[in-house]
Design a protein around this motif. Sequence first.
Motif, PDB file in Angstrom:
ATOM      1  N   MET A 229       0.831  -1.204   0.000  1.00 26.11           N
ATOM      2  CA  MET A 229       0.000   0.000   0.000  1.00 26.11           C
ATOM      3  C   MET A 229       0.868   1.257   0.000  1.00 26.11           C
ATOM      4  SD  MET A 229      -3.051   1.211  -0.047  1.00 26.11           S
ATOM      5  CE  MET A 229      -4.059  -0.215   0.366  1.00 26.11           C
ATOM      6  N   THR A 230       1.905   1.260   0.823  1.00 30.73           N
ATOM      7  CA  THR A 230       2.816   2.408   0.867  1.00 30.73           C
ATOM      8  C   THR A 230       3.497   2.615  -0.475  1.00 30.73           C
ATOM      9  OG1 THR A 230       3.230   2.006   3.224  1.00 30.73           O
ATOM     10  CG2 THR A 230       4.812   3.384   2.053  1.00 30.73           C
ATOM     11  N   HIS A 231       3.949   1.519  -1.071  1.00 38.21           N
ATOM     12  CA  HIS A 231       4.599   1.604  -2.390  1.00 38.21           C
ATOM     13  C   HIS A 231       3.670   2.219  -3.430  1.00 38.21           C
ATOM     14  CE1 HIS A 231       5.524  -0.029  -6.407  1.00 38.21           C
ATOM     15  NE2 HIS A 231       6.785   0.141  -6.044  1.00 38.21           N
ATOM     16  N   HIS A 232       2.435   1.742  -3.492  1.00 41.24           N
ATOM     17  CA  HIS A 232       1.501   2.225  -4.512  1.00 41.24           C
ATOM     18  C   HIS A 232       1.110   3.684  -4.275  1.00 41.24           C
ATOM     19  CE1 HIS A 232       1.615  -1.699  -6.000  1.00 41.24           C
ATOM     20  NE2 HIS A 232       0.495  -2.202  -5.535  1.00 41.24           N
ATOM     21  N   ILE A 233       0.931   4.060  -3.022  1.00 44.29           N
ATOM     22  CA  ILE A 233       0.558   5.450  -2.730  1.00 44.29           C
ATOM     23  C   ILE A 233       1.696   6.398  -3.121  1.00 44.29           C
ATOM     24  CG2 ILE A 233       0.103   7.094  -0.858  1.00 44.29           C
ATOM     25  CD1 ILE A 233      -1.518   4.892   0.517  1.00 44.29           C
ATOM     26  N   ILE A 234       2.928   6.035  -2.770  1.00 47.92           N
ATOM     27  CA  ILE A 234       4.069   6.870  -3.152  1.00 47.92           C
ATOM     28  C   ILE A 234       4.197   6.944  -4.671  1.00 47.92           C
ATOM     29  CG2 ILE A 234       6.585   7.042  -3.094  1.00 47.92           C
ATOM     30  CD1 ILE A 234       6.507   5.825  -0.305  1.00 47.92           C
ATOM     31  N   THR A 235       3.983   5.814  -5.335  1.00 42.26           N
ATOM     32  CA  THR A 235       4.089   5.784  -6.797  1.00 42.26           C
ATOM     33  C   THR A 235       3.048   6.689  -7.442  1.00 42.26           C
ATOM     34  OG1 THR A 235       4.938   3.519  -6.742  1.00 42.26           O
ATOM     35  CG2 THR A 235       4.034   4.296  -8.830  1.00 42.26           C
ATOM     36  N   VAL A 236       1.798   6.603  -6.979  1.00 43.28           N
ATOM     37  CA  VAL A 236       0.743   7.454  -7.530  1.00 43.28           C
ATOM     38  C   VAL A 236       1.054   8.924  -7.269  1.00 43.28           C
ATOM     39  CG1 VAL A 236      -1.692   8.104  -7.330  1.00 43.28           C
ATOM     40  CG2 VAL A 236      -1.043   5.688  -7.438  1.00 43.28           C
ATOM     41  N   ALA A 237       1.545   9.238  -6.076  1.00 41.00           N
ATOM     42  CA  ALA A 237       1.904  10.626  -5.761  1.00 41.00           C
ATOM     43  C   ALA A 237       3.011  11.124  -6.680  1.00 41.00           C
ATOM     44  CB  ALA A 237       2.332  10.728  -4.296  1.00 41.00           C
ATOM     45  N   LEU A 238       4.039  10.307  -6.895  1.00 41.59           N
ATOM     46  CA  LEU A 238       5.130  10.698  -7.786  1.00 41.59           C
ATOM     47  C   LEU A 238       4.641  10.899  -9.221  1.00 41.59           C
ATOM     48  CD1 LEU A 238       8.058   8.445  -6.518  1.00 41.59           C
ATOM     49  CD2 LEU A 238       8.064  10.945  -6.628  1.00 41.59           C
ATOM     50  N   LEU A 239       3.745  10.015  -9.662  1.00 39.49           N
ATOM     51  CA  LEU A 239       3.211  10.133 -11.026  1.00 39.49           C
ATOM     52  C   LEU A 239       2.459  11.445 -11.209  1.00 39.49           C
ATOM     53  CD1 LEU A 239       2.032   6.457 -11.614  1.00 39.49           C
ATOM     54  CD2 LEU A 239       3.738   7.680 -12.973  1.00 39.49           C
ATOM     55  N   TRP A 240       1.533  11.745 -10.285  1.00 34.91           N
ATOM     56  CA  TRP A 240       0.750  12.976 -10.419  1.00 34.91           C
ATOM     57  C   TRP A 240       1.640  14.216 -10.306  1.00 34.91           C
ATOM     58  CZ3 TRP A 240      -3.446  13.291 -12.858  1.00 34.91           C
ATOM     59  CH2 TRP A 240      -4.484  12.358 -12.728  1.00 34.91           C
ATOM     60  N   ILE A 241       2.540  14.245  -9.331  1.00 39.27           N
ATOM     61  CA  ILE A 241       3.369  15.427  -9.126  1.00 39.27           C
ATOM     62  C   ILE A 241       4.304  15.657 -10.310  1.00 39.27           C
ATOM     63  CG2 ILE A 241       5.178  16.441  -7.678  1.00 39.27           C
ATOM     64  CD1 ILE A 241       3.896  14.943  -5.293  1.00 39.27           C
ATOM     65  N   SER A 242       4.968  14.587 -10.774  1.00 36.09           N
ATOM     66  CA  SER A 242       5.881  14.756 -11.910  1.00 36.09           C
ATOM     67  C   SER A 242       5.120  15.103 -13.197  1.00 36.09           C
ATOM     68  CB  SER A 242       6.707  13.479 -12.113  1.00 36.09           C
ATOM     69  OG  SER A 242       5.877  12.362 -12.410  1.00 36.09           O
ATOM     70  N   TYR A 243       3.876  14.624 -13.300  1.00 40.11           N
ATOM     71  CA  TYR A 243       3.065  14.925 -14.487  1.00 40.11           C
ATOM     72  C   TYR A 243       2.714  16.410 -14.540  1.00 40.11           C
ATOM     73  CZ  TYR A 243      -0.919  14.718 -17.723  1.00 40.11           C
ATOM     74  OH  TYR A 243      -1.781  14.922 -18.776  1.00 40.11           O
ATOM     75  N   TYR A 244       2.263  16.942 -13.434  1.00 39.15           N
ATOM     76  CA  TYR A 244       1.826  18.340 -13.419  1.00 39.15           C
ATOM     77  C   TYR A 244       2.975  19.328 -13.230  1.00 39.15           C
ATOM     78  CZ  TYR A 244      -3.085  17.103 -13.595  1.00 39.15           C
ATOM     79  OH  TYR A 244      -4.317  16.636 -14.021  1.00 39.15           O
ATOM     80  N   THR A 245       4.170  18.840 -12.889  1.00 43.22           N
ATOM     81  CA  THR A 245       5.328  19.734 -12.815  1.00 43.22           C
ATOM     82  C   THR A 245       6.261  19.552 -14.008  1.00 43.22           C
ATOM     83  OG1 THR A 245       6.500  18.125 -11.420  1.00 43.22           O
ATOM     84  CG2 THR A 245       5.268  19.881 -10.299  1.00 43.22           C
ATOM     85  N   ASN A 246       5.818  18.749 -14.977  1.00 44.53           N
ATOM     86  CA  ASN A 246       6.516  18.607 -16.269  1.00 44.53           C
ATOM     87  C   ASN A 246       7.843  17.859 -16.183  1.00 44.53           C
ATOM     88  OD1 ASN A 246       4.432  20.162 -17.554  1.00 44.53           O
ATOM     89  ND2 ASN A 246       5.412  22.004 -16.729  1.00 44.53           N
ATOM     90  N   PHE A 247       7.951  16.925 -15.232  1.00 42.60           N
ATOM     91  CA  PHE A 247       9.115  16.044 -15.153  1.00 42.60           C
ATOM     92  C   PHE A 247       8.737  14.645 -15.644  1.00 42.60           C
ATOM     93  CE2 PHE A 247      10.540  19.290 -12.104  1.00 42.60           C
ATOM     94  CZ  PHE A 247      11.849  19.479 -12.542  1.00 42.60           C
ATOM     95  N   THR A 248       8.131  14.577 -16.822  1.00 47.21           N
ATOM     96  CA  THR A 248       7.619  13.298 -17.314  1.00 47.21           C
ATOM     97  C   THR A 248       8.707  12.380 -17.847  1.00 47.21           C
ATOM     98  OG1 THR A 248       7.137  14.418 -19.403  1.00 47.21           O
ATOM     99  CG2 THR A 248       5.316  14.169 -17.845  1.00 47.21           C
ATOM    100  N   ARG A 249       9.835  12.931 -18.247  1.00 55.57           N
ATOM    101  CA  ARG A 249      10.853  12.057 -18.842  1.00 55.57           C
ATOM    102  C   ARG A 249      11.523  11.164 -17.806  1.00 55.57           C
ATOM    103  NH1 ARG A 249      13.374  15.569 -23.914  1.00 55.57           N
ATOM    104  NH2 ARG A 249      11.371  15.608 -25.021  1.00 55.57           N
ATOM    105  N   VAL A 250      11.775  11.696 -16.631  1.00 53.47           N
ATOM    106  CA  VAL A 250      12.330  10.841 -15.591  1.00 53.47           C
ATOM    107  C   VAL A 250      11.273   9.849 -15.128  1.00 53.47           C
ATOM    108  CG1 VAL A 250      11.742  12.429 -13.700  1.00 53.47           C
ATOM    109  CG2 VAL A 250      13.618  10.801 -13.428  1.00 53.47           C
ATOM    110  N   GLY A 251      10.011  10.247 -15.124  1.00 61.40           N
ATOM    111  CA  GLY A 251       8.939   9.319 -14.763  1.00 61.40           C
ATOM    112  C   GLY A 251       8.829   8.158 -15.730  1.00 61.40           C
TER     113      GLY A 251
END
Length: 386
Positions: A229-251
């Motif tokens: 659960m912790t892994h998935h929550i962190i992953t979803v948070a990283l996906l949304w944050i990197s998506y809206y802050t334009n760091f999609t290439r590292v994602g």
Amino acid sequence: MVSSEWLSVSLDHLTHLHYPVSTPPTPDAFPQKQFYSTGPSDLITVVVAIAIMAVLRDVLRIWVFEPFAHWKLTRDLHARKHAAKALANGHANGHANGHANGHANGYANGHANGHTNGHTNGHSNGHANGSLPLKLTKKERALVHRSVLRFAEQGWSVVYSTFSWNYGYYVHCNVPTTFANLQTLWLDYPHIPIPGPIKFYYLLQTAFYTHQILILNAEARRKDHWQMMTHHIITVALLWISYYTNFTRVGCIIMLLMDWCDIFLPLAKMMRYIAIPQIFTDSTFGFFMVSWLVTRHILFVLIMYSVLFHLPRAVVYVYDPSRGLFLTEAAWWGFCVMLSALEVLQAIWFWMICRVAYRVVTGSGAADERSDEEVDGNDTNDTKDD
């Protein structure tokens, strides 16, 4: 009455990516594709993808994986029971005939003839009755049912991860980033607008991990429930944050690494659940273990190093949403902390994987310790027969 125009607009919102924009003058990735910006309506795409995944998962589970696993396990179980019955009949007939002939012809000849006749009769009876299904005990049915459910659950993971890794590799081949030079992840930031394939890949992966969170809460809890659960929550948070802050290439490059191992661990589990010969299960698990070490403890750590040291030198701390710039020192620290938390979880899991590998080397066979067992384990404790 609902107008056809309203219905057409609604379907368009549900089936198309949002916020299309003009193609940049000199794009460095996917020059022939439609480009997009980001916005709150992208959540619609994620919700639709979650609904589609839920349907696909159940269709594959109910109509493909469960029927196949049930057929394979019951066939093998009936075969073992018939073989055991034939052997038992052979020994019983052998002793009976041996004693009868022994009184007339001498114990030695009788005993030899008895065993010969017994094995012959036993095998004959076994073959004659082999087409008749033997009744399974309550414990046997429970074990088959448990293995069928586990096999079907892992089947969806194999199907999705295989698709997402191949699609992620397609994306990786069309962006100017390489593992050999990770500083390319940060060149020309912000990477906007976003090519359609990258936007689709990002939103699809966000939907998948969100769907996994829902599944974890809906199904029986495993031993590593809170780690997952912790892994998935962190992953979803990283996906949304990197998506809206334009760091999609590292994602994109991180998701490519993660998906590779997520093909082979569930595949090894599937082999074990339906009793594929142990050598194939162990070989698949061994390949998975090496893949995990390379992707999640070598390449992933190199990416973390790039985030820690290359990113602050390549990108200036500026918060200016009008230009798509969102990197602040606090945001950078947030990325570092979340990536480090993922690596800690992966290190804990790798320790468990090494314990499984030790059992393989010592002859016990591969069995994943992370999440094979439910918390209570009551489904296999009942040993009563019908």
